[in-house]
Design a protein around this motif. Structure first.
Motif, PDB file in Angstrom:
ATOM      1  N   GLY A   1      14.749  26.265  16.623  1.00 23.46           N
ATOM      2  CA  GLY A   1      13.933  26.381  16.084  1.00 23.46           C
ATOM      3  C   GLY A   1      13.067  27.450  16.245  1.00 23.46           C
ATOM      4  O   GLY A   1      12.690  28.288  15.199  1.00 23.46           O
ATOM      5  N   ARG A   2      12.856  28.010  17.607  1.00 22.37           N
ATOM      6  CA  ARG A   2      12.058  29.208  17.601  1.00 22.37           C
ATOM      7  C   ARG A   2      12.788  30.576  17.028  1.00 22.37           C
ATOM      8  O   ARG A   2      12.362  31.566  16.545  1.00 22.37           O
ATOM      9  CB  ARG A   2      11.580  29.288  19.057  1.00 22.37           C
ATOM     10  CG  ARG A   2      10.786  28.181  19.759  1.00 22.37           C
ATOM     11  CD  ARG A   2      10.815  28.303  21.143  1.00 22.37           C
ATOM     12  NE  ARG A   2      10.039  27.113  21.616  1.00 22.37           N
ATOM     13  CZ  ARG A   2       9.884  26.736  22.863  1.00 22.37           C
ATOM     14  NH1 ARG A   2      10.403  27.527  23.852  1.00 22.37           N
ATOM     15  NH2 ARG A   2       9.094  25.549  23.151  1.00 22.37           N
ATOM     16  N   GLU A   3      14.072  30.476  17.410  1.00 27.35           N
ATOM     17  CA  GLU A   3      14.735  31.723  16.885  1.00 27.35           C
ATOM     18  C   GLU A   3      15.041  31.900  15.519  1.00 27.35           C
ATOM     19  O   GLU A   3      15.030  32.918  15.037  1.00 27.35           O
ATOM     20  CB  GLU A   3      16.224  31.902  17.792  1.00 27.35           C
ATOM     21  CG  GLU A   3      17.001  33.224  17.316  1.00 27.35           C
ATOM     22  CD  GLU A   3      16.427  34.384  17.939  1.00 27.35           C
ATOM     23  OE1 GLU A   3      16.538  35.298  17.357  1.00 27.35           O
ATOM     24  OE2 GLU A   3      15.801  34.183  19.076  1.00 27.35           O
ATOM     25  N   ALA A   4      15.140  30.823  15.050  1.00 25.12           N
ATOM     26  CA  ALA A   4      15.243  30.524  13.395  1.00 25.12           C
ATOM     27  C   ALA A   4      13.914  31.007  12.818  1.00 25.12           C
ATOM     28  O   ALA A   4      13.912  31.778  11.842  1.00 25.12           O
ATOM     29  CB  ALA A   4      15.662  29.048  13.047  1.00 25.12           C
ATOM     30  N   ALA A   5      12.854  30.549  13.326  1.00 25.07           N
ATOM     31  CA  ALA A   5      11.521  30.858  12.901  1.00 25.07           C
ATOM     32  C   ALA A   5      11.216  32.246  12.974  1.00 25.07           C
ATOM     33  O   ALA A   5      10.789  33.089  11.777  1.00 25.07           O
ATOM     34  CB  ALA A   5      10.387  30.050  13.363  1.00 25.07           C
ATOM     35  N   ALA A   6      11.629  32.941  14.082  1.00 23.87           N
ATOM     36  CA  ALA A   6      11.439  34.445  14.064  1.00 23.87           C
ATOM     37  C   ALA A   6      12.278  35.177  13.157  1.00 23.87           C
ATOM     38  O   ALA A   6      12.036  36.403  12.965  1.00 23.87           O
ATOM     39  CB  ALA A   6      11.987  34.808  15.782  1.00 23.87           C
ATOM     40  N   ALA A   7      13.455  34.586  12.832  1.00 24.35           N
ATOM     41  CA  ALA A   7      14.315  35.207  11.897  1.00 24.35           C
ATOM     42  C   ALA A   7      14.039  34.995  10.296  1.00 24.35           C
ATOM     43  O   ALA A   7      14.594  35.385   9.381  1.00 24.35           O
ATOM     44  CB  ALA A   7      15.786  35.015  11.964  1.00 24.35           C
ATOM     45  N   GLY A   8      13.075  34.161  10.049  1.00 19.68           N
ATOM     46  CA  GLY A   8      12.494  34.012   8.852  1.00 19.68           C
ATOM     47  C   GLY A   8      13.416  32.652   8.177  1.00 19.68           C
ATOM     48  O   GLY A   8      13.546  32.751   6.990  1.00 19.68           O
ATOM     49  N   LEU A   9      14.002  31.823   9.006  1.00 14.43           N
ATOM     50  CA  LEU A   9      14.919  30.779   8.594  1.00 14.43           C
ATOM     51  C   LEU A   9      14.191  29.343   9.003  1.00 14.43           C
ATOM     52  O   LEU A   9      13.468  29.088  10.048  1.00 14.43           O
ATOM     53  CB  LEU A   9      16.197  30.773   9.443  1.00 14.43           C
ATOM     54  CG  LEU A   9      16.982  32.065   9.024  1.00 14.43           C
ATOM     55  CD1 LEU A   9      18.395  32.102  10.042  1.00 14.43           C
ATOM     56  CD2 LEU A   9      17.407  32.042   7.586  1.00 14.43           C
ATOM     57  N   ASP A  10      14.344  28.462   8.090  1.00 12.61           N
ATOM     58  CA  ASP A  10      14.097  27.163   8.192  1.00 12.61           C
ATOM     59  C   ASP A  10      15.362  26.257   8.638  1.00 12.61           C
ATOM     60  O   ASP A  10      16.384  26.582   8.311  1.00 12.61           O
ATOM     61  CB  ASP A  10      13.477  26.392   7.058  1.00 12.61           C
ATOM     62  CG  ASP A  10      12.136  26.961   6.647  1.00 12.61           C
ATOM     63  OD1 ASP A  10      11.334  27.095   7.534  1.00 12.61           O
ATOM     64  OD2 ASP A  10      12.075  27.049   5.354  1.00 12.61           O
ATOM     65  N   VAL A  11      14.978  25.240   9.660  1.00 13.94           N
ATOM     66  CA  VAL A  11      16.033  24.325   9.863  1.00 13.94           C
ATOM     67  C   VAL A  11      16.186  22.944   9.473  1.00 13.94           C
ATOM     68  O   VAL A  11      14.959  22.374   9.404  1.00 13.94           O
ATOM     69  CB  VAL A  11      16.054  24.191  11.845  1.00 13.94           C
ATOM     70  CG1 VAL A  11      16.876  23.310  12.171  1.00 13.94           C
ATOM     71  CG2 VAL A  11      15.744  25.759  12.269  1.00 13.94           C
ATOM     72  N   VAL A  12      17.325  22.647   8.980  1.00 13.33           N
ATOM     73  CA  VAL A  12      17.636  21.045   8.590  1.00 13.33           C
ATOM     74  C   VAL A  12      18.259  20.405   9.676  1.00 13.33           C
ATOM     75  O   VAL A  12      19.473  20.823  10.042  1.00 13.33           O
ATOM     76  CB  VAL A  12      18.503  21.106   7.332  1.00 13.33           C
ATOM     77  CG1 VAL A  12      18.698  19.827   6.857  1.00 13.33           C
ATOM     78  CG2 VAL A  12      17.674  21.936   6.103  1.00 13.33           C
TER      79      VAL A  12
END
Length: 352
Positions: free
Chosen positions: A94-105
């Motif tokens: 979640g943290r790395e995805a958020a830093a990359a501008g991505l949302d997680v499903v």
């Protein structure tokens, strides 16, 4: 079926011809469409496997009327959400995805559910699998639809070319054994996870190898299986001590199982570490909460999730940017010494 010219790539037309259906139907299956019979879906996926069809460069099959391209989503596929280890990995993703501008499903992969079709219906960047053991057919479906997937410490050997990231499990088992041997322990027990799981086997193999090498064959190693469960680990510890009451140290292949080891030792009136030393694997928060505090092999759980996101993003760049796709990445493990290990008791009596 018409022969494919040498050196040419398999096409949707070839898949359709092999499956005895149409190109639109093949495309619909590879988008996870629900209005396709199970029989047709199976025929298409078998044809995909037979001809070796994959989307070029990870490009996804477009859904009708969809002009938006890839969404800023990634799928995190899990078999369960419970447990400190899973929570740490999910936090890293979640943290790395958020830093990359991505949302997680979050996608729950129940054994009887068609979770792959759910992934195909979403226009996500790709998928990360945690404690998931996809079949070859599931891998083929994702690959054919251009959905890259990264497995975190796969349970069984993934298909050739599948991307995975994990930790140095064999080395973790080795350093656990070397720590116990350095304290004078020669009669050792191991509470392993599951005999089928790669990471469990690697931890046990590393432990055995160190015990055999460092002690010139003088140490004994007994193994029982706790199936990653506290109660079953307690029963496995009981089995070990009944087989060899002289065991002075136990390596639990997960911190959660080490708690089960504690349960059995206390029930038998044995002290940790005065009578039996205990070492775990993971370095979960529980390792610092139990009494005595647990010596363990740390695996970087949060970092695993973060690195999986980075690897997935590399896979999506693929051929377009000339990125080399690593098949396997490993993060280091390290020993964390606390209070649950100590010198082997001299002349340890056999216990009943």
């Amino acid at each position: 079926m018409s022969p494919r010219p040498a050196g040419s790539r398999p096409t949707l037309s070839l898949v359709a011809e092999t499956a005895g259906t149409s190109v639109p139907t093949v495309s619909k299956v590879l988008r996870g469409g629900t209005d396709v019979s199970a029989e047709t879906r199976a025929k298409v996926m078998e044809a995909v496997r037979e001809v070796g069809y994959t989307r070029r460069g990870g490009a996804k099959i477009e859904a009708p009327g969809d002009e938006g391209g890839l969404r800023n989503l990634l799928d995190l596929v899990v078999t369960h959400f419970e447990g400190s280890w899973a929570n740490l990995v999910i936090a890293g993703v979640g943290r790395e995805a958020a830093a990359a501008g991505l949302d997680v499903v979050l996608t729950l992969a129940d054994p009887d559910s068609d979770w792959v079709s759910r992934l195909l219906r979403r226009r996500a960047l790709g998928a990360i699998g945690v404690l998931v053991d996809p079949t070859s057919r599931q891998f083929n479906a994702l690959s054919a639809a251009g959905v890259p997937m990264v497995l975190i410490d796969p349970m069984s050997t993934p298909p050739s070319g599948a991307a995975s990231i994990g930790v140095a499990n064999w080395n973790g088992g080795r350093i656990a054994a070397e720590h116990l041997l350095s304290l004078g322990h020669q009669r050792l027990g191991v509470v392993a996870g599951h005999a089928r799981h790669l990471y469990s086997r690697a931890r046990v193999d590393g432990f055995r190898a160190a015990a055999e090498t460092a002690s010139a064959g003088g140490a004994t190693v007994s193994v029982a299986y706790g199936d990653w469960n506290r109660g079953r680990a307690a029963a496995a510890t009981q089995t070990l001590l009944e087989k060899d009451p002289g065991i002075t140290a136990v390596f639990a292949c997960a911190d959660s199982m080490a708690v089960g080891v504690y349960d059995t030792l206390r029930a038998r009136g044995l002290r940790v570490p005065e009578d039996v030393s205990v070492i775990g694997f993971d370095d979960l928060p529980e390792a610092d909460w139990v009494s005595p505090r647990l010596t363990t092999v740390r695996q970087p759980s949060t970092e695993l999730g973060a690195e999986a996101v980075k690897l997935l993003r590399e896979l999506t760049r693929g051929e377009d940017e000339g990125v080399r796709r690593p098949a396997r990445m490993e993060l280091a493990t390290e020993l964390v010494v606390r209070s649950s290990t100590g010198p082997a008791a001299k002349g340890a009596a056999r216990r009943r």
